[in-house]
Design an enzyme around this catalytic site. Sequence first.
Site, mmCIF file in Angstrom:
data_model
loop_
_atom_site.group_PDB
_atom_site.id
_atom_site.type_symbol
_atom_site.label_atom_id
_atom_site.label_comp_id
_atom_site.label_asym_id
_atom_site.label_seq_id
_atom_site.Cartn_x
_atom_site.Cartn_y
_atom_site.Cartn_z
ATOM 1 N N ASN A 210 38.459 43.457 43.253
ATOM 2 C CA ASN A 210 39.710 43.936 43.324
ATOM 3 C C ASN A 210 40.125 44.407 44.750
ATOM 4 O O ASN A 210 38.969 44.733 45.504
ATOM 5 C CB ASN A 210 40.111 45.215 42.258
ATOM 6 C CG ASN A 210 39.484 46.178 42.261
ATOM 7 O OD1 ASN A 210 39.374 47.147 43.350
ATOM 8 N ND2 ASN A 210 38.659 46.636 41.281
ATOM 9 N N ASP A 282 38.036 46.034 34.191
ATOM 10 C CA ASP A 282 38.196 46.064 32.824
ATOM 11 C C ASP A 282 37.387 45.056 31.875
ATOM 12 O O ASP A 282 36.843 45.354 30.944
ATOM 13 C CB ASP A 282 39.730 46.296 32.416
ATOM 14 C CG ASP A 282 40.340 47.401 32.522
ATOM 15 O OD1 ASP A 282 39.813 48.431 32.723
ATOM 16 O OD2 ASP A 282 41.471 47.191 33.287
ATOM 17 N N LYS A 292 24.393 28.342 41.161
ATOM 18 C CA LYS A 292 25.979 28.185 41.572
ATOM 19 C C LYS A 292 26.642 27.048 40.640
ATOM 20 O O LYS A 292 26.028 26.061 40.449
ATOM 21 C CB LYS A 292 26.094 27.844 43.003
ATOM 22 C CG LYS A 292 27.344 27.601 43.529
ATOM 23 C CD LYS A 292 27.265 27.278 44.751
ATOM 24 C CE LYS A 292 28.799 26.709 45.468
ATOM 25 N NZ LYS A 292 28.735 25.931 46.570
ATOM 26 N N PRO A 309 32.674 48.958 29.444
ATOM 27 C CA PRO A 309 32.750 50.134 28.962
ATOM 28 C C PRO A 309 33.835 50.961 29.642
ATOM 29 O O PRO A 309 33.877 50.542 31.106
ATOM 30 C CB PRO A 309 31.281 50.733 29.186
ATOM 31 C CG PRO A 309 30.513 49.903 29.973
ATOM 32 C CD PRO A 309 31.291 48.426 30.222
ATOM 33 N N PHE A 333 41.932 58.875 37.860
ATOM 34 C CA PHE A 333 42.714 58.303 39.048
ATOM 35 C C PHE A 333 43.754 56.954 38.095
ATOM 36 O O PHE A 333 43.260 56.227 37.229
ATOM 37 C CB PHE A 333 42.239 57.568 40.237
ATOM 38 C CG PHE A 333 41.981 58.832 41.042
ATOM 39 C CD1 PHE A 333 40.940 59.880 40.525
ATOM 40 C CD2 PHE A 333 42.704 58.877 42.225
ATOM 41 C CE1 PHE A 333 40.941 61.032 41.836
ATOM 42 C CE2 PHE A 333 42.491 60.093 42.930
ATOM 43 C CZ PHE A 333 41.640 60.920 42.855
ATOM 44 N N LYS A 347 47.308 57.989 30.170
ATOM 45 C CA LYS A 347 46.049 57.986 30.544
ATOM 46 C C LYS A 347 45.245 59.348 30.274
ATOM 47 O O LYS A 347 43.986 59.076 29.509
ATOM 48 C CB LYS A 347 45.740 57.531 31.740
ATOM 49 C CG LYS A 347 45.590 55.905 31.853
ATOM 50 C CD LYS A 347 45.489 55.426 33.351
ATOM 51 C CE LYS A 347 46.003 54.006 32.990
ATOM 52 N NZ LYS A 347 46.028 53.215 34.276
ATOM 53 N N LYS A 351 42.331 59.435 27.462
ATOM 54 C CA LYS A 351 40.846 59.590 27.863
ATOM 55 C C LYS A 351 40.410 60.853 27.418
ATOM 56 O O LYS A 351 39.275 61.175 27.605
ATOM 57 C CB LYS A 351 40.857 59.324 29.232
ATOM 58 C CG LYS A 351 41.290 57.848 29.667
ATOM 59 C CD LYS A 351 40.639 57.043 30.889
ATOM 60 C CE LYS A 351 41.089 55.760 30.839
ATOM 61 N NZ LYS A 351 40.210 54.675 31.748
HETATM 62 N N1 CTP Z 1 38.026 53.821 34.631
HETATM 63 C C1 CTP Z 1 36.887 53.731 34.248
HETATM 64 N N2 CTP Z 1 36.054 52.888 33.467
HETATM 65 C C2 CTP Z 1 36.820 51.575 33.137
HETATM 66 C C3 CTP Z 1 38.310 51.595 33.631
HETATM 67 C C4 CTP Z 1 38.821 52.773 34.327
HETATM 68 O O1 CTP Z 1 36.129 54.950 34.526
HETATM 69 N N3 CTP Z 1 36.285 50.625 32.795
HETATM 70 C C5 CTP Z 1 38.636 55.008 35.204
HETATM 71 C C6 CTP Z 1 38.920 54.755 36.618
HETATM 72 O O2 CTP Z 1 38.205 55.003 37.212
HETATM 73 C C7 CTP Z 1 40.125 55.747 36.637
HETATM 74 C C8 CTP Z 1 40.880 55.759 35.111
HETATM 75 O O3 CTP Z 1 39.846 55.137 34.403
HETATM 76 O O4 CTP Z 1 39.915 56.850 37.070
HETATM 77 C C9 CTP Z 1 41.905 54.913 34.621
HETATM 78 O O5 CTP Z 1 41.754 53.583 35.307
HETATM 79 P P1 CTP Z 1 42.663 52.394 35.034
HETATM 80 O O6 CTP Z 1 42.041 51.023 35.493
HETATM 81 O O7 CTP Z 1 43.981 52.800 36.003
HETATM 82 O O8 CTP Z 1 43.077 52.636 33.731
HETATM 83 P P2 CTP Z 1 42.583 51.855 32.400
HETATM 84 O O9 CTP Z 1 41.945 52.595 31.389
HETATM 85 O O10 CTP Z 1 41.606 50.470 32.603
HETATM 86 O O11 CTP Z 1 43.821 51.409 31.748
HETATM 87 P P3 CTP Z 1 45.002 50.184 32.258
HETATM 88 O O12 CTP Z 1 44.163 49.146 32.690
HETATM 89 O O13 CTP Z 1 45.501 49.754 30.932
HETATM 90 O O14 CTP Z 1 45.930 50.786 33.038
#
Ligand code: CTP
Length: 403
Positions: A210, A282, A292, A309, A333, A347, A351
């Site tokens: 990303n 995610d 490859k 996770p 964040f 969130k 969390k």
């Molecule tokens: N985060 C994490 N591990 C993951 C996904 C997210 O530790 N697998 C943490 C990120 O570092 C951030 C927070 O969770 O601090 C929110 O991440 P975000 O990607 O915005 O949220 P998600 O929980 O993935 O929810 P969504 O994608 O539905 O917005």
Amino acid sequence: MQSLLNKKIVLGISGGIAAYKTPELARQLMQEGASVQVVMTEAATQFVTPVTMQALTGNPVYTSQWDSSISNNMAHIELSRAADAIVIAPASADLMAKLSLGLADDLLSTLCLARDCPLLLAPAMNKQMWEHAATQRCVQRLAQDKVTLLGPASGFQACGEVGMGRMLEPSEIAEQVIAFFQKKTLLGKKVLITAGPTFEAIDPVRGITNHSSGKMGFAIARAAVEAGAQVQLIAGPCDLATPLEATGKIVRINVTSAREMHLAVLNDADYDIFFAVAAVADWGIAKPSKEKIKRQGKDAPSIEFITNPDILLDAAKTVKTKGGKPHPYCVGFAAESTDLEAHAAEKRQRKGIPMVVGNIGHETFGSDLNQLLVVDETGSKKIAKAEKLQLARQLITLVAKKI
Ligand code: CTP
């Protein structure tokens, strides 16, 4: 943002070949807003000229305690009286020995003895000189006298040897001088930070990642070290230098995938604050190919994903209560394209963490600027647009009050 605005620094230069780097240090301190007054030993003038330093700083350079241009003829008192700090780079073995004994036989050493401000030394010498028992005795005495040493580093030396005693680079010295002036709100605290993107491999040459640059996470790491914390920085693939590395107060672990980041975080159980700044994927790839994937003769491959996770969620499960407060204090964040406040609040609940920080405007990826929305038990508040380092310092101050 200038981190040394209104600071008056006396920049001392003693005789050593590393003095060729001091003009660059003067320039960097001035770029951060400091006014720089240079004082040189006679030996230093063999390596860099007073004219160079005067031209760069715009201030007269003093080399002698007998200089009659200072009205009361007391340069040693006048110059240190006005200073917020004296920084000496390079600090030679001879100068350090003198300072450790309180000797004052030239302007720079007299100035140090007569000072009423902090003294920071960036040692520079040959490795044998640094390791010599006499120098190490001086180092101990100087520490007892609350003198701050910046470095030295280990590496290639002008004498051809490789070892301890090399002066820190000007940027590292400037970074540490800036850190010196920051409030020590996290002294003795341990801070864990994830930063940057993750990379989920499809095959040895392709993958999914990303736009996260890592800048916000690295800025928080820098601000935490500046505040006196010991930092563990778990970084996804990003091309950023480790901040304040030469202080020894930061350990960086490079990881690639979300699963590696998850392992690294859960491996470290002993910290007071966790900033989950990383943009974690995610989903990972169920079966990355070892070879490859070839295009020839094949239709577009279908890729099977698996759910990664949730690192923050798992870290939050380990939280206990200490002195009526959550320990470790977890900060998440959120980068959203819509309804930032609602998503951040959701969130925080989901969390089970006390604070979520939202990036206002998801176009901030890679930028040095950001604007934040902090959501905690008291509601939400904006932190106005500023450089990420400035925002990071504000966040550290905020979180330090919570723990
Ligand atoms: N985060 C994490 N591990 C993951 C996904 C997210 O530790 N697998 C943490 C990120 O570092 C951030 C927070 O969770 O601090 C929110 O991440 P975000 O990607 O915005 O949220 P998600 O929980 O993935 O929810 P969504 O994608 O539905 O917005």
